[in-house]
Design an enzyme around this catalytic site. Structure first.
Site, PDB file in Angstrom:
ATOM      1  N   GLY A  69       0.799  -1.218   0.000  1.00 27.80           N
ATOM      2  CA  GLY A  69       0.000   0.000   0.000  1.00 27.80           C
ATOM      3  C   GLY A  69       0.833   1.270   0.000  1.00 27.80           C
ATOM      4  CG  ASN A 150      -5.709   3.584   8.674  1.00 27.57           C
ATOM      5  OD1 ASN A 150      -6.095   4.590   8.071  1.00 27.57           O
ATOM      6  ND2 ASN A 150      -4.673   3.624   9.492  1.00 27.57           N
ATOM      7  CD  GLN A 178      -7.148  -1.121   6.866  1.00 27.48           C
ATOM      8  OE1 GLN A 178      -7.820  -2.121   7.126  1.00 27.48           O
ATOM      9  NE2 GLN A 178      -5.909  -0.978   7.306  1.00 27.48           N
ATOM     10  CB  SER A 198      -1.927  -3.344   1.252  1.00 25.09           C
ATOM     11  OG  SER A 198      -1.005  -4.069   2.034  1.00 25.09           O
ATOM     12  N   GLY A 199      -1.644  -6.462  -0.030  1.00 29.54           N
ATOM     13  CA  GLY A 199      -1.946  -7.883   0.145  1.00 29.54           C
ATOM     14  C   GLY A 199      -2.159  -8.293   1.596  1.00 29.54           C
ATOM     15  CG  HIS A 200       0.171  -6.589   5.048  1.00 34.89           C
ATOM     16  ND1 HIS A 200       0.031  -6.211   6.362  1.00 34.89           N
ATOM     17  CD2 HIS A 200       0.511  -5.475   4.374  1.00 34.89           C
ATOM     18  CE1 HIS A 200       0.297  -4.907   6.475  1.00 34.89           C
ATOM     19  NE2 HIS A 200       0.580  -4.449   5.285  1.00 34.89           N
ATOM     20  CB  CYS A 324       2.334   1.928  20.305  1.00 38.42           C
ATOM     21  SG  CYS A 324       0.815   1.257  19.698  1.00 38.42           S
TER      22      CYS A 324
HETATM   23  N1  PLP Z   1      -3.015   2.815   3.639  1.00 40.60           N
HETATM   24  C1  PLP Z   1      -3.814   2.387   4.639  1.00 40.60           C
HETATM   25  C2  PLP Z   1      -5.183   2.925   4.765  1.00 40.60           C
HETATM   26  C3  PLP Z   1      -3.353   1.412   5.532  1.00 40.60           C
HETATM   27  O1  PLP Z   1      -4.131   0.988   6.521  1.00 40.60           O
HETATM   28  C4  PLP Z   1      -2.016   0.923   5.372  1.00 40.60           C
HETATM   29  C5  PLP Z   1      -1.463  -0.037   6.340  1.00 40.60           C
HETATM   30  O2  PLP Z   1      -1.707   0.051   7.521  1.00 40.60           O
HETATM   31  C6  PLP Z   1      -1.250   1.400   4.302  1.00 40.60           C
HETATM   32  C7  PLP Z   1      -1.781   2.349   3.467  1.00 40.60           C
HETATM   33  C8  PLP Z   1       0.136   0.890   4.062  1.00 40.60           C
HETATM   34  O3  PLP Z   1       0.083  -0.377   3.458  1.00 40.60           O
HETATM   35  P1  PLP Z   1       1.381  -1.336   3.472  1.00 40.60           P
HETATM   36  O4  PLP Z   1       1.522  -1.812   4.879  1.00 40.60           O
HETATM   37  O5  PLP Z   1       1.017  -2.438   2.526  1.00 40.60           O
HETATM   38  O6  PLP Z   1       2.517  -0.543   2.995  1.00 40.60           O
END
Ligand code: PLP
Length: 392
Positions: A69, A150, A178, A198-200, A324
């Protein structure tokens, strides 16, 4: 362990891992090689591309695989800024409560002379369409607004934003990290020009993702080198992760209604329970227009970090809106953007559920949380000082 932190990352599904293993063992060819092994890897990537494209209503050649992402957000925003500059369009509109992958990219563009407007959001966490309209100038090159937040899960009025951008000939990027796999997305219906995935976050491994770029938009290359990803993002592909990402997207889309119905039931049950059984709490974000698995609640008089530590004792993993992850003592910019004062923002807990969570796990949380909050409040000087006033 009970895992209620699925917005941070998710467990790789066994079916995903199984599919990936083939490309880490027997099928180890380089997709750019002409030998059979290489071509097998290439076909597997193209299959994954089709699956990712289908999940958002795009064409396969509009999907570019990335490292996740953050990279997709950087590429989309910096690329659109570069394109805009060619025609003297140097203004970008976004919102105050984007992910740092967007906000820090915009900050870097500001240093390079771009003008950035960050729209405020409402107390429930929505971008207001009229404020967007008012912010548009003839120099506006890009609007970048996230699909769903998120931290508090609010789902933005994406169709209306897309329509306004199209009418004004402005590129529209959305960070849908998300949202993909949880919400119905159609890039054509919503007039989205670029979209980050984002994959994870959807049960694929970390370090893989994609950027959708509408065909015809000539966003410049992000990484220079070989001819991979239509010469836009060079580097030998992360074949196994891409294949796993495709599989995870396929599973998510095929089960979207079933998973959402299940997760939503658990979410509503937990929200009701917490709000009814623990005094001086507030749900952050909209009750209706939020991601199915997202719960974000503020507890007056205590710190989010101490709730996390106590939950950990019971093997429960969650997250807080405060410091954190950023390593600073500042409360979450998202919670401040919806108008929470520092003290209340510090006392926030984010629980993010997935289809892998069970009723028994939810029951466990219901059993332990009220006592944790009571114990912490009994020890808290802020609570004892403030308990007869209403700060929420
Ligand atoms: N954008 C949003 C809304 C996210 O929640 C996150 C990850 O927490 C990211 C971008 C970043 O994604 P990545 O962890 O795959 O770099």
């Amino acid at each position: 362990m009970i895992y209620f932190d699925n917005a941070a990352t998710t467990k790789v599904l066994p079916e995903v891992l199984e599919k990936m293993m083939i490309y880490l063992t027997e099928e180890y060819g380089n997709p750019s090689s002409f030998c059979e092994l290489g071509q097998n890897s290439k076909s597997a990537i193209e299959e994954a591309r089709k699956l990712v494209a289908r999940s958002i209503g795009a064409k396969p050649n509009e999907i570019y695989f990335t490292s996740g992402g953050t990279e997709s957000d950087n590429w989309a925003i910096r690329g659109a800024a570069y394109l805009g500059k060619k025609t003297k369009k140097t203004h970008i509109i976004s919102s105050q409560f984007e992910h740092h992958a967007v906000l820090h990219t915009l900050e870097s563009l500001k240093q390079d002379g771009f003008e950035i407007t960050l729209l405020p959001v409402t107390s429930e966490g929505f971008v207001e369409i009229e404020k967007l309209r008012a912010a548009i100038k003839k120099e506006t090159a890009l609007v970048t607004i996230m699909f769903a937040n998120n931290e508090i899960g609010t789902i933005q009025p994406i169709d209306e934003i897309g329509k306004i951008c199209r009418e004004n000939n402005i590129l529209f990027h959305t960070d849908a990290v998300q949202a993909v796999g949880k919400l119905e997305i159609d890039v054509n219906k919503s007039n989205i020009d670029m979209l980050s995935i984002s994959g994870h976050k959807l049960h694929a491994p970390k370090g893989v993702g994609a950027l959708y770029i509408r065909s015809g938009i000539n966003i410049p290359s992000y990484i220079y080198g070989g001819g991979q990803e239509q010469k836009k993002r060079a580097g030998t592909e992360n074949v196994a992760s891409i294949v796993g990402f495709g599989k995870a997207v396929e599973i998510a889309i095929n089960n979207i209604d079933k998973n959402n119905e299940y997760v939503l039931k658990l979410r509503e049950q937990l929200i009701d329970y917490i709000l009814r059984n623990i005094s001086k709490t507030r749900l952050n974000g909209s009750r209706q227009k939020r991601l199915p698995g997202n719960i974000n609640i503020s507890f007056e008089g205590i710190e989010g970090e101490s709730i996390l530590l106590m939950l950990q004792k019971y093997g429960i993993c969650a997250s807080t809106g405060s410091a954190c992850t950023s390593g600073s003592l500042d409360p979450s910019h998202v919670l401040l953007s919806i108008g929470l004062c520092h003290e209340i923002a510090h006392g926030s807990l984010r629980l993010t559920l997935s289809q892998l969570n069970t009723q028994e796990e939810v029951n466990k949380l219901k059993e332990v949380l009220p006592n944790i909050i009571k114990k912490l409040r009994d020890m808290s000087p802020i609570w004892n000082y403030n308990k007869n006033t209403d700060n929420l």
